[in-house]
Design a protein around this motif. Structure first.
Motif, PDB file in Angstrom:
ATOM      1  N   UNK A  11       0.751  -1.213  -0.100  1.00  0.00           N
ATOM      2  CA  UNK A  11      -0.220   0.093  -0.036  1.00  0.00           C
ATOM      3  C   UNK A  11       0.642   1.310  -0.120  1.00  0.00           C
ATOM      4  N   UNK A  12       1.949   1.132   0.776  1.00  0.00           N
ATOM      5  CA  UNK A  12       2.918   2.494   0.891  1.00  0.00           C
ATOM      6  C   UNK A  12       3.412   2.503  -0.575  1.00  0.00           C
ATOM      7  N   UNK A  59      13.703 -13.267 -17.473  1.00  0.00           N
ATOM      8  CA  UNK A  59      14.024 -11.879 -17.344  1.00  0.00           C
ATOM      9  C   UNK A  59      14.721 -11.580 -15.995  1.00  0.00           C
ATOM     10  N   UNK A  60      15.003 -12.563 -15.121  1.00  0.00           N
ATOM     11  CA  UNK A  60      16.088 -12.538 -13.806  1.00  0.00           C
ATOM     12  C   UNK A  60      15.135 -11.496 -12.791  1.00  0.00           C
ATOM     13  N   UNK A  61      13.789 -11.596 -12.752  1.00  0.00           N
ATOM     14  CA  UNK A  61      13.090 -10.496 -11.883  1.00  0.00           C
ATOM     15  C   UNK A  61      12.553 -11.551 -10.587  1.00  0.00           C
ATOM     16  N   UNK A  62      12.810 -11.153  -9.342  1.00  0.00           N
ATOM     17  CA  UNK A  62      12.461 -12.187  -8.121  1.00  0.00           C
ATOM     18  C   UNK A  62      10.781 -12.101  -8.457  1.00  0.00           C
ATOM     19  N   UNK A  63      10.266 -13.212  -8.100  1.00  0.00           N
ATOM     20  CA  UNK A  63       8.853 -13.623  -8.379  1.00  0.00           C
ATOM     21  C   UNK A  63       8.352 -14.177  -6.754  1.00  0.00           C
ATOM     22  N   UNK A  64       7.272 -13.931  -6.445  1.00  0.00           N
ATOM     23  CA  UNK A  64       6.499 -14.688  -5.567  1.00  0.00           C
ATOM     24  C   UNK A  64       5.002 -14.823  -5.393  1.00  0.00           C
ATOM     25  N   UNK A  65       4.766 -15.876  -4.799  1.00  0.00           N
ATOM     26  CA  UNK A  65       2.910 -15.847  -4.629  1.00  0.00           C
ATOM     27  C   UNK A  65       2.718 -15.446  -3.343  1.00  0.00           C
ATOM     28  N   UNK A  66       1.820 -14.530  -3.263  1.00  0.00           N
ATOM     29  CA  UNK A  66       1.313 -14.036  -2.018  1.00  0.00           C
ATOM     30  C   UNK A  66      -0.252 -13.708  -2.037  1.00  0.00           C
ATOM     31  N   UNK A  67      -0.844 -13.865  -0.932  1.00  0.00           N
ATOM     32  CA  UNK A  67      -2.125 -13.392  -0.805  1.00  0.00           C
ATOM     33  C   UNK A  67      -3.220 -13.969  -1.781  1.00  0.00           C
ATOM     34  N   UNK A  68      -4.118 -13.453  -1.772  1.00  0.00           N
ATOM     35  CA  UNK A  68      -5.647 -13.440  -2.614  1.00  0.00           C
ATOM     36  C   UNK A  68      -5.439 -12.539  -3.660  1.00  0.00           C
ATOM     37  N   UNK A  69      -6.231 -12.563  -4.782  1.00  0.00           N
ATOM     38  CA  UNK A  69      -6.695 -11.506  -5.661  1.00  0.00           C
ATOM     39  C   UNK A  69      -7.373 -10.368  -4.747  1.00  0.00           C
ATOM     40  N   UNK A  70      -8.269 -10.791  -3.816  1.00  0.00           N
ATOM     41  CA  UNK A  70      -8.853  -9.551  -3.171  1.00  0.00           C
ATOM     42  C   UNK A  70      -8.011  -8.923  -2.409  1.00  0.00           C
ATOM     43  N   UNK A  71      -7.096  -9.709  -1.565  1.00  0.00           N
ATOM     44  CA  UNK A  71      -5.983  -8.924  -0.571  1.00  0.00           C
ATOM     45  C   UNK A  71      -5.060  -8.237  -1.469  1.00  0.00           C
ATOM     46  N   UNK A  72      -4.569  -8.557  -2.399  1.00  0.00           N
ATOM     47  CA  UNK A  72      -3.584  -7.708  -3.361  1.00  0.00           C
ATOM     48  C   UNK A  72      -4.385  -6.451  -3.968  1.00  0.00           C
ATOM     49  N   UNK A  73      -5.509  -6.835  -4.411  1.00  0.00           N
ATOM     50  CA  UNK A  73      -6.428  -5.697  -4.844  1.00  0.00           C
ATOM     51  C   UNK A  73      -6.747  -4.308  -3.984  1.00  0.00           C
ATOM     52  N   UNK A  74      -7.067  -5.153  -2.547  1.00  0.00           N
ATOM     53  CA  UNK A  74      -7.523  -4.045  -1.480  1.00  0.00           C
ATOM     54  C   UNK A  74      -6.046  -3.137  -1.169  1.00  0.00           C
ATOM     55  N   UNK A  75      -4.950  -4.033  -1.133  1.00  0.00           N
ATOM     56  CA  UNK A  75      -3.744  -3.302  -0.648  1.00  0.00           C
ATOM     57  C   UNK A  75      -3.303  -1.912  -1.424  1.00  0.00           C
ATOM     58  N   UNK A  76      -3.910  -2.152  -2.864  1.00  0.00           N
ATOM     59  CA  UNK A  76      -3.384  -1.089  -3.427  1.00  0.00           C
ATOM     60  C   UNK A  76      -4.839  -0.165  -3.847  1.00  0.00           C
TER      61      UNK A  76
END
Length: 103
Positions: A11-12, A59-76
């Motif tokens: 969010x920040x 492309x050598x970019x760090x990648x992660x799986x986190x949260x749900x679609x809803x929580x990621x959306x709410x965070x932003x």
């Protein structure tokens, strides 16, 4: 508690203008070298997860799986988001430390 810190950090970053969301925008950011970290929602489709994992590996970019679609959306401050990219090394480093404390 850890989840709240990660989502707060996202969010920040969003308020600082350092987050891109949506599959096409994230893909463009990765391919142009702007993305520093890519996060994909845990409830995204297997095709989406594989596509982003393969692209980030290439492309050598760090990648992660986190949260749900809803929580990621709410965070932003948006609806559902299956993927997002952080564009700032500081924010990305903080999020990575929260997601993978042992690394």
């Amino acid at each position: 508690m850890k989840r709240d810190k990660v989502l707060s950090m996202i969010g920040l970053a969003m308020r600082a203008g350092k987050v891109i969301s949506g599959e096409f925008s994230v893909e463009k950011a990765v391919k142009s070298g702007k993305a520093v970290l890519v996060l994909v929602a845990g409830d995204a489709s297997e095709n989406t997860k594989k596509a982003f994992k393969d692209m980030c590996t290439f492309y050598d970019v760090p990648y992660g799986i986190y949260g749900t679609k809803e929580t990621l959306g709410n965070a932003i401050g948006k609806e559902y988001r299956a993927s997002l990219a952080l564009l700032d090394r500081g924010f990305a480093g903080s999020v990575l430390k929260l997601i993978n404390p042992e690394s």
